[in-house]
Design an enzyme around this catalytic site. Structure first.
Site, PDB file in Angstrom:
ATOM      1  N   LEU A  17      43.560  45.183  48.577  1.00  0.00           N
ATOM      2  CA  LEU A  17      42.533  45.644  49.373  1.00  0.00           C
ATOM      3  C   LEU A  17      40.873  45.292  49.189  1.00  0.00           C
ATOM      4  O   LEU A  17      40.972  45.040  47.280  1.00  0.00           O
ATOM      5  CB  LEU A  17      42.541  47.275  49.218  1.00  0.00           C
ATOM      6  CG  LEU A  17      43.724  48.334  50.209  1.00  0.00           C
ATOM      7  CD1 LEU A  17      43.277  49.597  49.614  1.00  0.00           C
ATOM      8  CD2 LEU A  17      44.394  47.701  51.245  1.00  0.00           C
ATOM      9  N   PRO A  18      40.450  45.274  49.379  1.00  0.00           N
ATOM     10  CA  PRO A  18      38.705  44.673  49.380  1.00  0.00           C
ATOM     11  C   PRO A  18      38.260  45.187  47.849  1.00  0.00           C
ATOM     12  O   PRO A  18      37.916  44.401  46.440  1.00  0.00           O
ATOM     13  CB  PRO A  18      37.668  44.510  50.151  1.00  0.00           C
ATOM     14  CG  PRO A  18      38.580  45.552  51.300  1.00  0.00           C
ATOM     15  CD  PRO A  18      39.109  45.615  50.921  1.00  0.00           C
ATOM     16  N   LYS A  55      40.682  39.305  34.883  1.00  0.00           N
ATOM     17  CA  LYS A  55      40.084  38.943  36.582  1.00  0.00           C
ATOM     18  C   LYS A  55      38.811  38.316  36.647  1.00  0.00           C
ATOM     19  O   LYS A  55      38.663  37.447  37.013  1.00  0.00           O
ATOM     20  CB  LYS A  55      41.047  39.224  37.129  1.00  0.00           C
ATOM     21  CG  LYS A  55      40.036  38.802  38.726  1.00  0.00           C
ATOM     22  CD  LYS A  55      40.677  38.040  39.130  1.00  0.00           C
ATOM     23  CE  LYS A  55      40.728  37.704  40.252  1.00  0.00           C
ATOM     24  NZ  LYS A  55      40.359  35.839  41.257  1.00  0.00           N
ATOM     25  N   LYS A  64      30.673  41.037  44.950  1.00  0.00           N
ATOM     26  CA  LYS A  64      31.586  42.427  44.297  1.00  0.00           C
ATOM     27  C   LYS A  64      32.170  42.173  42.475  1.00  0.00           C
ATOM     28  O   LYS A  64      31.667  43.017  41.656  1.00  0.00           O
ATOM     29  CB  LYS A  64      33.064  42.799  44.921  1.00  0.00           C
ATOM     30  CG  LYS A  64      32.901  43.942  44.361  1.00  0.00           C
ATOM     31  CD  LYS A  64      34.722  44.028  45.171  1.00  0.00           C
ATOM     32  CE  LYS A  64      35.894  42.753  44.666  1.00  0.00           C
ATOM     33  NZ  LYS A  64      37.093  43.235  44.761  1.00  0.00           N
TER      34      LYS A  64
END
Ligand code: NAD
Length: 306
Positions: free
Chosen positions: A65-66, A175, A250
């Site tokens: 998911l985003p 990440k 993001k």
């Protein structure tokens, strides 16, 4: 047969799910976009009309998911009683969230999962859409070693490398560090190419020179941001597809949060966040992140039409 419930069939999730099908896993899929579900169903997956239906009687749940709010909402629900997926997944199921989200969110969901007897891993990926399609992703995993070994065969059907970064949330921290560096060298690459072009150089020639010199980096080698230098990269198709500016922004926001938390100085990361924010504000949020090149081009340059 191992059955997998897969939720989130976007740029990354759809090709990842395709590779699970190719590997012979039983697959139940769900996305808010019905066309994305239909595409996987046409390839042999079982279409679900809700996320709850997708996780019925499966051994493994994968989500792609985003961002953090999407993941928390999916697994924890709205706060109303038992409307999150954690309340619906049977106890012996392994949950793997491959989305890039805040380490804090990953820890929170994993901890609530554990309270329900569920095992969860954060397993964000590197390698982009091309890696997802080719099945060559790198998984950067946080969680218990036993769960990582349980997940390994499934993840290796979608990727080539798996790193166990540490406990819950560690996959996300690694990440975020990687993507902050990626943004910085993409901006640096675009800046150097533009400087060369503005001073009369051919961007192809300059790219070849830098590839054999000390400026060599991943963006230059595999994802050149200057249109016309490389084929099969977003710059060759008006920056469509790939990794959206809004998603990079993001991730850079997550890096800034982590920096604040740990009192780390990230001056380049802070600047990168502002530049991607500007790119988004100028209406380019859904373009690939290599479109940062457009921010640096002269107004008189030929701008690739959309
Ligand atoms: P995307 O926006 O293309 O896909 C997200 C999908 O999730 C969409 O299809 C959306 O409809 C679906 N979705 C959202 N909420 C949902 C819900 N509640 N239930 C079901 N489906 C829902 O994003 P993407 O590019 O596939 O990226 C996914 C994640 O992977 C992000 O966290 C991103 O940061 C990360 N990532 C992306 C890339 C890349 O190159 N695109 C590379 C590495 C990591």
């Amino acid at each position: 047969m191992i059955k997998i419930g897969f939720i989130g069939l976007g740029h990354m999730g759809a090709p990842m799910a395709m590779n699970l099908l190719k590997a012979g896993y039983g697959l139940q899929v769900f996305d808010l976009v019905p066309e994305a579900v239909a595409q996987l169903a046409a390839a042999g997956a079982q279409a679900a009309t809700t996320a709850a239906e997708a996780v019925q009687d499966v051994n493994v749940v994968i989500s792609m998911l985003p961002s953090s709010p999407h993941v928390e909402r999916l697994y924890l629900g709205t706060g109303a009683e038992e409307d999150g997926l954690l309340a619906m997944i049977r106890p012996d199921t392994l949950i793997i969230d491959c989305s890039t989200i805040a380490p804090e969110s990953a820890r929170k969901v994993a901890s609530l999962a554990r309270q329900r007897g569920l095992t969860m891993l954060d397993a964000p990926v590197s390698g982009g859409v091309a890696g997802a399609e080719a099945g060559t992703l790198t998984f950067i995993v946080g969680g218990a070693s036993t769960a990582v070994e349980q997940a390994r065969p499934v993840l290796m059907s979608m990727g080539k490398n798996l790193f166990h970064a540490g406990d819950h949330g560690a996959g996300q921290v690694a990440k975020i560090c990687n993507n902050m560096l990626l943004a910085i060298h993409m901006i640096g690459t675009a800046e150097a190419l533009q400087l060369g072009v503005n001073n009369g150089l051919d961007p192809k020639v300059l790219s070849e020179i830098m590839l054999k010199s000390s400026g060599r980096n991943w963006s230059l080698e595999l994802y050149n941001p200057y249109p016309g230098v490389m084929e099969n990269v977003p710059a060759a198709r008006h920056y469509e597809g790939g990794f959206m500016v809004d998603l990079m922004s993001k991730d850079l926001g997550l890096a800034q949060e982590a920096a604040l938390h740990s009192k780390s100085a990230t001056p380049m990361g802070t600047l990168a966040k502002s530049l991607y924010e500007l790119q988004s504000l100028s209406g380019k949020g859904s373009l690939d992140f290599s479109s940062i090149q457009l921010l640096l081009r002269k107004a008189t340059d030929e701008v690739p039409s959309r």
